[in-house]
Design a protein around this motif. Structure first.
Motif, short mmCIF file in Angstrom:
data_model
loop_
_atom_site.label_atom_id
_atom_site.label_comp_id
_atom_site.label_asym_id
_atom_site.label_seq_id
_atom_site.Cartn_x
_atom_site.Cartn_y
_atom_site.Cartn_z
N SER A 94 0.90 -1.23 -0.06
CA SER A 94 0.04 -0.06 0.15
C SER A 94 0.89 1.32 -0.12
CB SER A 94 -0.77 -0.04 1.20
OG SER A 94 -1.49 1.21 1.45
N PRO A 95 0.32 2.37 -0.49
CA PRO A 95 0.85 3.58 -0.33
C PRO A 95 1.00 3.77 1.20
CG PRO A 95 -0.69 3.89 -1.95
CD PRO A 95 -1.01 2.62 -1.36
N PRO A 96 1.63 4.79 1.89
CA PRO A 96 1.63 5.00 3.05
C PRO A 96 0.36 5.67 3.69
CG PRO A 96 3.73 6.16 2.01
CD PRO A 96 2.79 5.70 1.15
N PHE A 97 -0.05 5.14 4.66
CA PHE A 97 -1.36 5.81 5.50
C PHE A 97 -1.22 5.79 7.02
CE2 PHE A 97 -1.50 1.19 5.18
CZ PHE A 97 -1.65 0.84 6.57
N GLY A 98 -2.06 6.74 7.56
CA GLY A 98 -1.93 6.88 8.89
C GLY A 98 -3.10 6.24 9.73
N ILE A 99 -4.27 6.08 9.04
CA ILE A 99 -5.68 5.85 9.77
C ILE A 99 -6.12 4.61 8.90
CG2 ILE A 99 -7.89 6.56 10.26
CD1 ILE A 99 -6.94 9.35 9.81
N ALA A 100 -6.60 3.41 9.81
CA ALA A 100 -7.13 2.33 9.12
C ALA A 100 -8.74 2.32 9.65
CB ALA A 100 -6.39 0.96 9.74
N TYR A 101 -9.56 2.24 8.48
CA TYR A 101 -11.12 2.24 8.76
C TYR A 101 -11.45 0.69 8.65
CZ TYR A 101 -10.99 7.26 8.36
OH TYR A 101 -10.72 8.65 8.25
N SER A 102 -12.12 0.15 9.76
CA SER A 102 -12.44 -0.96 9.83
C SER A 102 -13.91 -1.28 10.72
CB SER A 102 -11.67 -1.95 10.14
OG SER A 102 -12.22 -3.44 10.00
N GLY A 103 -14.65 -2.09 10.30
CA GLY A 103 -15.92 -2.43 11.25
C GLY A 103 -15.57 -3.64 11.94
N ASN A 104 -14.38 -4.14 11.64
CA ASN A 104 -13.87 -5.41 12.33
C ASN A 104 -13.25 -5.20 13.55
OD1 ASN A 104 -12.22 -7.94 12.86
ND2 ASN A 104 -12.92 -8.70 10.78
N PRO A 105 -13.52 -5.86 14.56
CA PRO A 105 -12.65 -5.45 15.84
C PRO A 105 -11.23 -5.97 15.67
CG PRO A 105 -14.85 -6.15 16.47
CD PRO A 105 -14.82 -6.39 14.80
N LEU A 106 -11.11 -7.45 15.20
CA LEU A 106 -9.87 -7.70 15.13
C LEU A 106 -8.92 -6.94 13.91
CD1 LEU A 106 -7.64 -10.04 15.39
CD2 LEU A 106 -8.74 -11.14 13.70
N VAL A 107 -9.45 -6.64 12.82
CA VAL A 107 -8.49 -5.94 12.14
C VAL A 107 -8.14 -4.42 13.03
CG1 VAL A 107 -8.74 -4.47 10.14
CG2 VAL A 107 -9.56 -6.72 10.21
N ARG A 108 -9.05 -3.67 13.48
CA ARG A 108 -8.60 -2.44 14.42
C ARG A 108 -7.78 -2.82 15.35
NH1 ARG A 108 -14.31 -1.91 14.27
NH2 ARG A 108 -14.20 -2.22 16.59
N ARG A 109 -7.83 -3.88 15.91
CA ARG A 109 -6.96 -4.23 17.14
C ARG A 109 -5.39 -4.45 16.37
NH1 ARG A 109 -4.79 -3.54 21.45
NH2 ARG A 109 -6.87 -3.25 21.88
N LEU A 110 -5.45 -5.14 15.42
CA LEU A 110 -4.14 -5.58 14.66
C LEU A 110 -3.55 -4.21 14.15
CD1 LEU A 110 -4.96 -8.67 12.53
CD2 LEU A 110 -3.56 -8.45 14.71
N PHE A 111 -4.30 -3.15 13.57
CA PHE A 111 -3.65 -2.20 13.22
C PHE A 111 -3.30 -1.12 14.23
CE2 PHE A 111 -5.57 -2.58 8.84
CZ PHE A 111 -4.61 -2.27 8.09
N LYS A 112 -4.02 -1.03 15.33
CA LYS A 112 -3.82 -0.61 16.67
C LYS A 112 -2.46 -0.90 17.10
CE LYS A 112 -6.88 1.49 19.72
NZ LYS A 112 -7.91 1.32 20.77
N GLU A 113 -2.11 -2.16 17.29
CA GLU A 113 -0.97 -2.79 17.82
C GLU A 113 0.11 -2.37 17.15
OE1 GLU A 113 -1.49 -6.96 18.80
OE2 GLU A 113 -2.96 -6.54 20.32
#
Length: 176
Positions: A94-113
């Motif tokens: 991917s191009p560089p990014f700073g924010i991940a949008y997701s309705g999936n709690p696991l996806v949000r957790r992985l990006f947050k970590e």
């Protein structure tokens, strides 16, 4: 500095709910990366369309909605089936990014970590705007066209999507 966000989905097919979420995210960021997940999957009931077909549907739907395509990057993301390395896999494609949008709690957790900001986009008419529901309607001959952008309907006709899904439903039934 450019603010860039990413949202990942299978988009099997892209529907009006997706389009509304993209528009809302584009009010918050300068650029949006749309990751087409499970890019290696196609021709199954769960994932009937190829990554190329989904990219075509997305570009045409965004264009039809008059979304500025210079603000959107669409990338295929094949599955890796390993949560520990999944975010680095996405970052590598991917191009560089700073924010991940997701309705999936696991996806949000992985990006947050992994150190990313995360946001939960709203679910819009989730019982109708849902890929599984749309695919079922296509197989059963019910109205599905009102749930997707007109540009997506046109691509679906071009690739004979209803015929494909009906044949896949017989194949999966026989294999099941």
């Amino acid at each position: 500095m450019v603010t860039r966000g990413i949202i990942i989905g299978r988009f099997q097919p892209p529907h009006l709910g997706h389009l509304e979420i993209f528009k809302r995210i584009l009010r918050e960021v300068d650029e949006l990366i749309i990751g087409v997940g499970s890019a290696q999957e196609s021709h199954t009931l769960e994932n009937p369309f190829t990554a190329g077909e989904r990219l075509l549907m997305l570009v045409r739907a965004l264009s039809e909605a008059r979304v500025d395509l210079t603000r959107v990057h669409i990338i295929p993301i094949p599955d890796v089936h390993n949560n520990a390395i999944w975010v680095s896999h996405v970052v590598s494609l991917s191009p560089p990014f700073g924010i991940a949008y997701s309705g999936n709690p696991l996806v949000r957790r992985l990006f947050k970590e992994a150190g990313f900001k995360t946001r939960t986009p709203p679910m819009i008419k989730r019982k109708e705007y849902w890929g599984h529901e749309i695919r079922d309607r296509m197989i059963n001959g019910s109205d599905w066209e009102s749930l997707v952008p007109k540009a997506v309907v046109e691509v679906m006709r071009e690739i004979k999507a209803v015929e494909r899904l009906k044949e896949l439903s017989k194949t999966d039934y026989l294999l099941g």
